[in-house]
Scaffold this active site. Structure first.
Site, PDB file in Angstrom:
ATOM      1  N   LYS A 112       0.821  -1.209   0.000  1.00 20.59           N
ATOM      2  CA  LYS A 112       0.000   0.000   0.000  1.00 20.59           C
ATOM      3  C   LYS A 112       0.854   1.258   0.000  1.00 20.59           C
ATOM      4  O   LYS A 112       0.506   2.253  -0.629  1.00 20.59           O
ATOM      5  CB  LYS A 112      -0.933   0.035   1.218  1.00 20.59           C
ATOM      6  CG  LYS A 112      -2.110  -0.927   1.105  1.00 20.59           C
ATOM      7  CD  LYS A 112      -3.148  -0.597   2.176  1.00 20.59           C
ATOM      8  CE  LYS A 112      -4.264  -1.625   2.216  1.00 20.59           C
ATOM      9  NZ  LYS A 112      -5.171  -1.414   3.354  1.00 20.59           N
ATOM     10  N   LYS A 193      -5.443 -10.956  -6.893  1.00 22.25           N
ATOM     11  CA  LYS A 193      -6.672 -11.141  -6.110  1.00 22.25           C
ATOM     12  C   LYS A 193      -7.681 -10.053  -6.483  1.00 22.25           C
ATOM     13  O   LYS A 193      -7.291  -8.958  -6.910  1.00 22.25           O
ATOM     14  CB  LYS A 193      -6.373 -11.135  -4.608  1.00 22.25           C
ATOM     15  CG  LYS A 193      -5.985  -9.787  -4.062  1.00 22.25           C
ATOM     16  CD  LYS A 193      -6.016  -9.746  -2.528  1.00 22.25           C
ATOM     17  CE  LYS A 193      -5.673  -8.322  -2.092  1.00 22.25           C
ATOM     18  NZ  LYS A 193      -5.744  -8.077  -0.681  1.00 22.25           N
ATOM     19  N   LYS A 196     -10.644  -4.025  -4.102  1.00 20.21           N
ATOM     20  CA  LYS A 196     -11.324  -2.758  -4.403  1.00 20.21           C
ATOM     21  C   LYS A 196     -10.351  -1.721  -4.940  1.00 20.21           C
ATOM     22  O   LYS A 196     -10.726  -0.878  -5.730  1.00 20.21           O
ATOM     23  CB  LYS A 196     -12.119  -2.226  -3.207  1.00 20.21           C
ATOM     24  CG  LYS A 196     -11.426  -2.287  -1.877  1.00 20.21           C
ATOM     25  CD  LYS A 196     -12.426  -2.172  -0.711  1.00 20.21           C
ATOM     26  CE  LYS A 196     -11.846  -2.779   0.563  1.00 20.21           C
ATOM     27  NZ  LYS A 196     -12.847  -3.075   1.575  1.00 20.21           N
TER      28      LYS A 196
HETATM   29  P1  TYM Z   1     -10.845  -5.537   4.169  1.00 18.60           P
HETATM   30  O1  TYM Z   1     -11.872  -4.512   4.469  1.00 18.60           O
HETATM   31  O2  TYM Z   1      -9.785  -5.209   3.176  1.00 18.60           O
HETATM   32  O3  TYM Z   1     -11.522  -6.862   3.649  1.00 18.60           O
HETATM   33  C1  TYM Z   1     -12.570  -7.488   4.368  1.00 18.60           C
HETATM   34  C2  TYM Z   1     -12.396  -9.001   4.327  1.00 18.60           C
HETATM   35  O4  TYM Z   1     -12.438  -9.500   2.974  1.00 18.60           O
HETATM   36  C3  TYM Z   1     -11.336 -10.353   2.743  1.00 18.60           C
HETATM   37  N1  TYM Z   1     -10.963 -10.260   1.319  1.00 18.60           N
HETATM   38  C4  TYM Z   1     -10.860 -11.319   0.488  1.00 18.60           C
HETATM   39  N2  TYM Z   1     -11.023 -12.634   0.687  1.00 18.60           N
HETATM   40  C5  TYM Z   1     -10.846 -13.449  -0.370  1.00 18.60           C
HETATM   41  N3  TYM Z   1     -10.522 -13.016  -1.618  1.00 18.60           N
HETATM   42  C6  TYM Z   1     -10.346 -11.699  -1.872  1.00 18.60           C
HETATM   43  N4  TYM Z   1     -10.034 -11.281  -3.088  1.00 18.60           N
HETATM   44  C7  TYM Z   1     -10.512 -10.787  -0.779  1.00 18.60           C
HETATM   45  N5  TYM Z   1     -10.416  -9.438  -0.669  1.00 18.60           N
HETATM   46  C8  TYM Z   1     -10.696  -9.134   0.617  1.00 18.60           C
HETATM   47  C9  TYM Z   1     -10.251  -9.823   3.659  1.00 18.60           C
HETATM   48  O5  TYM Z   1      -9.269 -10.802   3.927  1.00 18.60           O
HETATM   49  C10 TYM Z   1     -11.042  -9.456   4.891  1.00 18.60           C
HETATM   50  O6  TYM Z   1     -11.244 -10.577   5.721  1.00 18.60           O
HETATM   51  N6  TYM Z   1      -7.579  -5.450   7.920  1.00 18.60           N
HETATM   52  C11 TYM Z   1      -8.931  -5.887   7.568  1.00 18.60           C
HETATM   53  C12 TYM Z   1     -10.006  -5.191   8.384  1.00 18.60           C
HETATM   54  C13 TYM Z   1      -9.847  -5.362   9.851  1.00 18.60           C
HETATM   55  C14 TYM Z   1      -9.972  -6.563  10.597  1.00 18.60           C
HETATM   56  C15 TYM Z   1      -9.736  -6.215  11.954  1.00 18.60           C
HETATM   57  C16 TYM Z   1     -10.265  -7.879  10.256  1.00 18.60           C
HETATM   58  C17 TYM Z   1      -9.550  -4.371  10.738  1.00 18.60           C
HETATM   59  N7  TYM Z   1      -9.487  -4.885  12.003  1.00 18.60           N
HETATM   60  C18 TYM Z   1      -9.786  -7.164  12.972  1.00 18.60           C
HETATM   61  C19 TYM Z   1     -10.310  -8.816  11.272  1.00 18.60           C
HETATM   62  C20 TYM Z   1     -10.081  -8.466  12.611  1.00 18.60           C
HETATM   63  C21 TYM Z   1      -9.141  -5.552   6.114  1.00 18.60           C
HETATM   64  O7  TYM Z   1      -8.403  -4.814   5.531  1.00 18.60           O
HETATM   65  O8  TYM Z   1     -10.220  -6.062   5.544  1.00 18.60           O
END
Ligand code: TYM
Length: 330
Positions: A112, A193, A196
């Site tokens: 990032k 992958k 967004k």
């Molecule tokens: P975020 O908002 O980027 O994504 C949310 C969830 O979607 C999953 N994900 C995917 N899984 C499979 N294939 C894909 N292409 C794909 N793109 C996204 C992500 O792995 C995620 O589970 N850091 C986290 C948010 C967060 C969090 C936490 C999660 C903040 N605090 C505490 C768990 C526990 C994140 O960026 O998710």
């Protein structure tokens, strides 16, 4: 009941199929077997450039979508991260127990920060805030996609380190990553992958996409050479990704799908998948609109969630403050 916790960032107008297949459907499943805490990670959302008006709107749409896919406020505690002040408070304490080099190894930070012109300290400490999110709730299981594995390892290390220095304080959480769906790939470039920020509009299917748009995207998805509908991630990454999506949304196994499409071409397969995805997303979009039309109910659910989350989180924070020598928070 064991506790489960997870979060999602409100950084786009809609969640996508990767979010759903990789993480969100497990949120829904696990609320029946666990004491579930799910939240919208708006504190994390400002680690990259953001527009305040959009953020507050996206937070709403995020909550509405979570309810629309089946997160049930009777079973789960659904809340907004910024409404529980213990998150940044614990994060600070954990930052003071995280090695600089340890944080600098996080591949998501490296990716990032390479993409953004403006890299903030918040982007750097992002995984430590994530650790606070999880450790505040004594979560045993954290349903996420594969891209969060390294962050979860860091959380486990921090929990262990803190417990070793100060005595048993935190539960060490486990990442709950389902292998088959841990990474959903970009439809236009199956080596990447679905994401967004990284995917082209053709590569990503949003849950709120309109049906015809979904059909078009599935029909133009990259398939591989040959004409067999077979699961082979090495030789047929495009078809394998489509099979994974098909199996996940329809509840049919990949083996059954391979049999069903034996001797048929990519055209038939994609045509059917386009209907499966469109039929899956349309009612989610419909229910999302209904929740958005009733902001009072939405706010009530989120405030109720924040209240419950606060009770649990502040008890953990007190324990931590006491251990590190701050006494009770006032
Ligand atoms: P975020 O908002 O980027 O994504 C949310 C969830 O979607 C999953 N994900 C995917 N899984 C499979 N294939 C894909 N292409 C794909 N793109 C996204 C992500 O792995 C995620 O589970 N850091 C986290 C948010 C967060 C969090 C936490 C999660 C903040 N605090 C505490 C768990 C526990 C994140 O960026 O998710």
């Amino acid at each position: 009941r064991l506790r489960v916790l997870s979060g999602i960032q409100p950084t786009a107008d809609s969640f996508h199929l990767g979010n759903y297949c990789g993480a969100l459907r497990n949120w829904v499943d696990m609320q029946d077997t666990h004491d579930a805490f799910y939240f919208i990670a708006d504190l994390h959302a400002i680690t990259i450039d953001h527009d305040p008006k959009l953020l507050i709107q996206r937070r709403r749409v995020a909550a509405a979508q979570l309810l629309a896919i089946g997160v049930d406020p009777q079973k789960s505690t659904l809340f907004v991260q910024s409404q529980v002040s213990a998150h940044p408070m614990l994060s600070w304490v954990l930052e003071c127990h995280t090695g600089f080099g340890e944080a600098a190894r996080m591949t998501q930070f490296k990716d990032k920060s390479a993409k953004n012109e403006r890299t903030t300290v918040g982007l750097f400490t992002y995984p430590v805030l994530q650790a606070a999110d999880i450790l505040l709730y004594d979560a045993e299981a954290v349903p996420v996609g594969e891209d969060q594995r390294q962050h979860l390892e860091l959380v486990r290390d921090l929990a262990h380190r803190f417990n070793t220095s100060y005595g048993q304080t935190f539960v060490t959480p486990n990442a709950h990553i389902v292998k088959a769906t841990g990474v959903i790939h970009d439809l236009a470039d199956p080596t990447k992958k679905m994401s967004k920020s990284g995917s082209s509009p053709q590569g990503i299917i949003d849950l709120l996409d309109e049906s015809n748009r979904i059909r078009k995207k599935i029909k133009s998805a990259v398939t591989d050479t040959g004409r067999e509908i077979a699961y082979d991630t090495e030789l047929k990454p495009g078809v394998s990704n489509l099979l994974t999506i098909y199996a996940t949304l329809s509840g049919t196994s990949i083996v059954e799908l391979e049999e069903r499409y034996e001797g048929k071409g990519y055209g038939d397969f994609k045509k059917d998948l386009a209907e499966v995805v469109a039929d899956f997303c349309a009612p989610i979009a419909q229910r999302t609109r209904e929740y958005l039309d009733d902001p009072a109910t939405l706010d009530k659910i989120l405030l109720g969630g924040a209240e419950k989350a606060n009770t649990v989180a502040s008890a953990t924070l007190s324990r931590v403050y006491d251990r590190v020598g701050f006494g009770e928070p006032v």
